[in-house]
Write a protein that holds these residues in place. Structure first.
Motif, PDB file in Angstrom:
ATOM      1  N   PRO A 108     -45.078   3.079  44.549  1.00 34.78           N
ATOM      2  CA  PRO A 108     -45.876   4.094  45.236  1.00 34.78           C
ATOM      3  C   PRO A 108     -45.044   4.909  46.233  1.00 34.78           C
ATOM      4  O   PRO A 108     -44.105   4.390  46.841  1.00 34.78           O
ATOM      5  CB  PRO A 108     -46.941   3.275  45.965  1.00 34.78           C
ATOM      6  N   TYR A 109     -45.380   6.178  46.344  1.00 42.55           N
ATOM      7  CA  TYR A 109     -44.796   7.092  47.334  1.00 42.55           C
ATOM      8  C   TYR A 109     -43.287   7.306  47.114  1.00 42.55           C
ATOM      9  O   TYR A 109     -42.544   7.534  48.055  1.00 42.55           O
ATOM     10  CB  TYR A 109     -45.065   6.593  48.767  1.00 42.55           C
ATOM     11  N   ASP A 110     -42.868   7.230  45.861  1.00 47.08           N
ATOM     12  CA  ASP A 110     -41.451   7.395  45.553  1.00 47.08           C
ATOM     13  C   ASP A 110     -41.248   8.355  44.387  1.00 47.08           C
ATOM     14  O   ASP A 110     -40.409   8.124  43.525  1.00 47.08           O
ATOM     15  CB  ASP A 110     -40.813   6.035  45.251  1.00 47.08           C
ATOM     16  N   ASP A 113     -46.672   3.604  40.106  1.00 47.10           N
ATOM     17  CA  ASP A 113     -47.030   5.003  39.935  1.00 47.10           C
ATOM     18  C   ASP A 113     -46.362   5.482  38.644  1.00 47.10           C
ATOM     19  O   ASP A 113     -45.914   4.673  37.830  1.00 47.10           O
ATOM     20  CB  ASP A 113     -46.557   5.803  41.158  1.00 47.10           C
ATOM     21  N   LYS A 124     -47.917   0.390  52.809  1.00 48.90           N
ATOM     22  CA  LYS A 124     -48.459   1.738  53.011  1.00 48.90           C
ATOM     23  C   LYS A 124     -49.683   1.960  52.123  1.00 48.90           C
ATOM     24  O   LYS A 124     -50.686   2.539  52.566  1.00 48.90           O
ATOM     25  CB  LYS A 124     -47.383   2.780  52.704  1.00 48.90           C
ATOM     26  N   LEU A 125     -49.604   1.500  50.873  1.00 50.73           N
ATOM     27  CA  LEU A 125     -50.751   1.624  49.973  1.00 50.73           C
ATOM     28  C   LEU A 125     -51.959   0.898  50.536  1.00 50.73           C
ATOM     29  O   LEU A 125     -53.073   1.447  50.573  1.00 50.73           O
ATOM     30  CB  LEU A 125     -50.390   1.067  48.590  1.00 50.73           C
ATOM     31  N   GLU A 159     -54.057   5.480  44.584  1.00 50.63           N
ATOM     32  CA  GLU A 159     -54.901   5.007  45.690  1.00 50.63           C
ATOM     33  C   GLU A 159     -56.361   4.951  45.264  1.00 50.63           C
ATOM     34  O   GLU A 159     -57.098   4.047  45.676  1.00 50.63           O
ATOM     35  CB  GLU A 159     -54.737   5.913  46.913  1.00 50.63           C
ATOM     36  N   ASN A 189     -53.393   2.782  53.451  1.00 46.53           N
ATOM     37  CA  ASN A 189     -54.060   4.019  53.063  1.00 46.53           C
ATOM     38  C   ASN A 189     -55.389   3.769  52.347  1.00 46.53           C
ATOM     39  O   ASN A 189     -56.191   4.691  52.210  1.00 46.53           O
ATOM     40  CB  ASN A 189     -53.146   4.845  52.153  1.00 46.53           C
ATOM     41  N   SER A 191     -43.711   0.142  50.636  1.00 46.36           N
ATOM     42  CA  SER A 191     -44.638   1.012  49.915  1.00 46.36           C
ATOM     43  C   SER A 191     -45.951   0.284  49.621  1.00 46.36           C
ATOM     44  O   SER A 191     -47.025   0.889  49.639  1.00 46.36           O
ATOM     45  CB  SER A 191     -44.006   1.532  48.622  1.00 46.36           C
TER      46      SER A 191
END
Length: 347
Positions: free
Chosen positions: A284-286, A255, A339-340, A293, A343, A336
């Motif tokens: 991701p997500y941090d 990201d 999770k990616l 995504e 999702n 992460s």
């Protein structure tokens, strides 16, 4: 377009770029590999600077990046380390500033000499894949004509093919001639060799056509926001429909932090997006803000279920450095990644 099922993404092999972990001198390559393996990754992208750094550690002093007789010896030791940690070497990276040099120039001779040396390293470490980044050499020093670029890369592809090796060509969002996915796809199509495909990247794709680190908003402001979102969605739809899955060799995952606007000038040889890439890329997500995504889903919609590889450069939101323990960091990266993938499923 191909449905993205939970079962299909669970089968995706996961890799980690060796340059993407470690924040202190004690975070040596053996420790990096141990942390990556313990977190559940099964392969690495081997970064050339890691070969140099580990070689300097073993030799007790730095040595030339063109000393390939030494480099292959170090590479053999790195392969042993990977074997001991149950890791394969998926790719050697990043081979840069190769294409476009004037014929007969010393720079072009050096580029092809480097290619021959990197091929020797590939033989030793047991990978068949070379990542080539779309050059960021200034346009006043190279030819950026499509014909010149394709000719050089086709010659490299043929050099690799003699050893049953492949080339993964990547758009860098600050590249002189190929900042976007469509640019590199057109070049790969023109090269027209069975051993040439794409290295796609969530950061490079969103960073080239959606985000801009020199603006207050962090997104491209040359068009209204709603138009930007519409254009990006159309681009991702085109990617999903245009690229055959067998022409994608891997997807790199990271990201980006939204930063205080960077200066638009080139500093220390790096354009703004290049500086952004070097220091402001979390997992991701941090803390990032890119539509990663959307990029991953577009790639998966092609039917691609090959390598997903974590490649992050996280010096914190201010770019001043980030302290962490590698085992925990690598595990967080795996979480992460999972999770990616979750999702991105249609279920």
């Amino acid at each position: 377009m191909i449905p993205i099922t939970r079962a299909s993404v669970q089968a995706i092999p996961l890799s980690y770029a060796s340059c993407s972990i470690g924040c202190k001198p004690s975070d040596t390559l053996p420790r990096k590999l141990e942390a990556i393996s313990k977190a559940g990754f099964i392969s690495i992208e081997l970064s050339f600077p890691d070969i140099l750094e580990y070689g300097a550690h073993l030799q007790g002093e730095p040595f030339s990046p063109n000393n390939f007789s030494k480099l292959v010896v170090i590479a053999a030791e790195i392969r042993k380390l990977c074997d001991a940690n149950s890791l394969t070497i998926m790719m050697l990276q990043p081979f840069a500033n190769f294409e476009g040099w004037p014929r007969g120039s010393s720079e072009r001779e050096d580029a092809f000499a480097r290619a021959r040396g990197w091929i020797e390293i590939m033989k030793v470490v047991g990978t068949d894949l070379l990542q080539v980044g779309a050059t960021d050499t200034p346009a006043d020093k190279i030819s950026i004509s499509r014909e010149a670029v394709v000719t050089d890369l086709r010659e490299l592809a043929d050099m690799l093919a003699k050893h049953n090796f492949r080339m993964a060509y990547e758009n860098w969002c600050w590249s002189t001639h190929a900042p976007g996915w469509k640019d590199v796809w057109e070049i790969v199509s023109a090269i027209d060799r069975p051993n040439v495909g794409l290295c796609l990247d969530t950061f490079q794709t969103a960073g080239s056509e959606w985000a801009d680190p020199t603006t207050e908003s962090g997104i491209i402001e040359t068009v209204p926001s709603d138009v930007l979102q519409k254009n990006f969605a159309a681009s991702m739809d085109e990617l999903a429909r245009a690229i055959p899955p067998d022409k994608i060799y891997l997807l790199q995952i990271s990201d980006a932090y939204k930063v205080s606007p960077l200066q638009k000038e080139t500093i220390a040889g790096l354009r703004p997006r290049g500086r952004w890439s070097h220091d402001y890329r979390p997992m991701p997500y941090d803390g990032g803000y890119l539509p990663i995504e959307n990029v991953a889903k577009a790639v998966l919609k092609t039917g691609f279920r090959g390598w997903f590889s974590m490649e992050i450069f996280d010096a914190g939101p201010e770019g001043k450095g980030k302290k962490y323990e590698m085992d925990a960091f690598a595990k967080k990266a795996m979480d992460s990644m999972q999770k990616l993938l979750e999702n991105c499923t249609d279920e």
